[in-house]
Design a protein around this motif. Structure first.
Motif, short mmCIF file in Angstrom:
data_model
loop_
_atom_site.label_atom_id
_atom_site.label_comp_id
_atom_site.label_asym_id
_atom_site.label_seq_id
_atom_site.Cartn_x
_atom_site.Cartn_y
_atom_site.Cartn_z
N PHE A 99 0.89 -1.34 0.06
CA PHE A 99 -0.16 0.13 0.03
C PHE A 99 0.93 1.30 -0.06
N ASN A 100 0.75 2.20 -0.95
CA ASN A 100 1.51 3.42 -1.03
C ASN A 100 0.45 4.66 -0.78
N GLN A 101 0.90 5.57 -0.03
CA GLN A 101 0.05 6.83 0.50
C GLN A 101 -0.09 7.68 -0.38
N ASN A 102 1.28 7.88 -1.17
CA ASN A 102 1.41 9.08 -1.92
C ASN A 102 0.27 9.50 -2.71
N GLN B 12 6.30 0.62 -8.79
CA GLN B 12 6.40 1.80 -9.30
C GLN B 12 4.59 2.09 -9.72
N LEU B 13 4.00 1.09 -10.06
CA LEU B 13 2.38 1.60 -10.00
C LEU B 13 1.93 2.22 -8.70
N GLY B 14 2.38 1.85 -7.67
CA GLY B 14 1.96 2.42 -6.18
C GLY B 14 2.25 3.88 -6.27
N LYS B 15 3.14 4.38 -6.83
CA LYS B 15 3.41 5.80 -6.94
C LYS B 15 2.60 6.77 -7.66
N CYS B 16 1.68 6.26 -8.45
CA CYS B 16 0.70 6.73 -9.27
C CYS B 16 -0.35 7.48 -8.31
N ARG B 17 -0.80 8.77 -8.91
CA ARG B 17 -2.06 9.33 -8.06
C ARG B 17 -3.27 8.93 -8.58
N ALA B 18 -3.12 8.48 -10.00
CA ALA B 18 -4.40 7.77 -10.48
C ALA B 18 -4.23 6.79 -11.45
N ALA C 249 -4.64 -2.74 -5.48
CA ALA C 249 -3.97 -3.08 -4.17
C ALA C 249 -2.84 -2.22 -3.53
N CYS C 250 -2.27 -1.36 -4.59
CA CYS C 250 -1.13 -0.51 -3.96
C CYS C 250 -1.80 0.70 -3.57
N GLY C 251 -3.15 0.97 -3.62
CA GLY C 251 -3.78 2.23 -3.10
C GLY C 251 -4.17 3.19 -4.06
N VAL C 252 -3.93 2.88 -5.24
CA VAL C 252 -4.24 3.83 -6.45
C VAL C 252 -5.49 3.80 -6.85
N PRO C 253 -6.50 4.77 -7.02
CA PRO C 253 -7.70 5.02 -7.34
C PRO C 253 -7.72 4.80 -9.02
N VAL C 254 -8.72 4.22 -9.33
CA VAL C 254 -8.63 3.71 -10.72
C VAL C 254 -9.94 4.49 -11.61
#
Ligand code: UDP
Length: 371
Positions: A189-192, A261-267, A287-292
């Protein structure tokens, strides 16, 4: 073993489009790996029959692997609807199934992951029950015909990833929907909230990358793109149209690096042009916390709860996509991870598949079929 069910001895037959790890098989590759892990943790015994070169990232005393050499099958999504069944010389597909037929007497059931005609047709000829996890929407007339026929004869032996995918077929019973599943430990999970825009999938027209690039272009941003380069011409066309720097091509990465890498995205943007059966990358992003933000076409419509873990936009609505991206900070990244953990872990997926197989094995078609 965990659970109360009896141990099943299962033959799993991999996709004949490419070896596991090649990326040519698309989402099916990850589905097979996650499911095997899930079924083994439920105490079942598996033999995997797969094309030579296939790699499985774990070992277990309950897993045996048989690798078979042969030529890849062409994939159905790049053929015309009316094209006939094609089996190349020295094809791996019949060779995989020769092994299955030889092993059958020692096993309880077969699970087939190939979206192809031969395994479906063989269902009519074998004593062992062959179950099919159908991985695509309808892309071919001859495939639709055989799936319809199997649904008439053995309806409990077909399952689908989503309801919308199953609607492409004429079925004899309410479709059995098993979703999909992923190993939770593999995704961090990535909060960014302030990262770039991302897109992932096979680089091929049915995945609609050009629409995501249009959106990034309007927002004057780069688009990070991960995935197997399936259609070079299509990628060049996109670069010619929008300029070279707009897409940051990240290539096809192993899950561990991909998710980092995916987890760093904002969307995460998903823009399919076909009836997407499921859309693994959508769930991996969540799964990485990225909204789709996805087109409301096929699987995505059943994975995204509008306003909770992302936004759904009408297919081809570029303006709607841009607006949704502009309000993506309203989505809590934690919701995305929560959705993933409760709906799409490999554990819940394996339990749904286990219950499908047990139900199918216990069905007596003479009394249970609707008339
Ligand atoms: N994928 C990957 N590395 C990458 C990009 C994608 O392993 O760099 C995998 C991803 O994990 C997913 C698959 O490619 O399992 C794409 O599957 P999806 O269901 O999204 O689409 P399909 O290719 O089956 O139509």
């Amino acid at each position: 073993m965990k659970g109360t069910n009896k141990q099943l001895k299962l033959i799993l037959v991999s996709t004949p489009i490419g070896f596991l790890g090649s990326g040519k098989g698309g989402g099916v590759e990850l589905t097979i790996i996650s499911l095997m892990k899930g079924l083994i943790s439920l105490g079942h015994k598996i033999i995997l029959v797969a094309p030579k070169g296939s790699k499985v990232p774990f070992e277990s005393e309950n897993l045996e692997i048989r690798l078979i050499d042969g030529i890849d099958q062409p994939s159905w999504q790049h053929q015309k609807k009316t094209d006939p069944v094609l089996i190349p010389s020295n094809s791996v597909l019949p060779k995989l199934w020769e092994i299955v037929i030889n092993l059958a007497s020692q096993y309880d059931a077969v699970i087939n992951f190939a979206y192809d005609w031969l395994p479906l047709w063989l269902t009519k000829t074998q004593r062992i029950k062959i179950f099919h996890l159908i991985s695509m929407g309808n892309e071919s007339l001859v495939m639709k015909e055989i799936i319809t026929e199997i649904s008439q004869l053995f309806p409990f032996q077909l399952a689908f990833h989503t309801k919308r995918q199953s609607k492409d077929y004429l079925l004899n019973i309410d479709p059995i929907i098993v979703g999909n599943g992923f190993d939770m430990e593999n995704y961090v999970f990535n909060q960014n909230q302030n990262g770039p825009l991302g897109w992932a999938g096979r680089i091929a027209p049915e995945k609609g990358l050009e629409d995501a690039v249009k959106v990034a272009n309007y927002l004057d941003e780069k688009l990070l793109v991960w995935g197997l380069m399936e259609d070079n011409e299509y990628a060049t066309e996109i670069e010619n149209k929008f300029g070279k720097g707009i897409v940051d091509w990240k290539g096809f990465l192993p899950t561990n690096e991909f998710q980092k890498q995916l987890g760093k995205c904002r969307a995460f943007i998903n823009t399919p042009k076909w009836n997407e059966a499921y859309g693994n990358v959508i769930v991996e992003a969540m799964a990485c916390g990225v909204p789709v933000i996805a087109y409301d076409l096929g699987g995505p419509g059943e994975l995204i709860e509008d306003g909770y873990n992302g936004f759904l936009v009408q297919p081809n609505d570029i303006e709607g996509m841009i607006k949704a991206i502009q309000s993506v900070s309203k989505i809590k990244r934690r919701n995305c991870r929560d959705w993933f953990e409760s709906k799409a872990s490999n554990e819940v997926f394996a339990k749904r598949v286990e219950s499908w197989i047990n139900k199918g094995l216990n069905k007596n078609l003479l009394t249970d079929l609707p008339r």
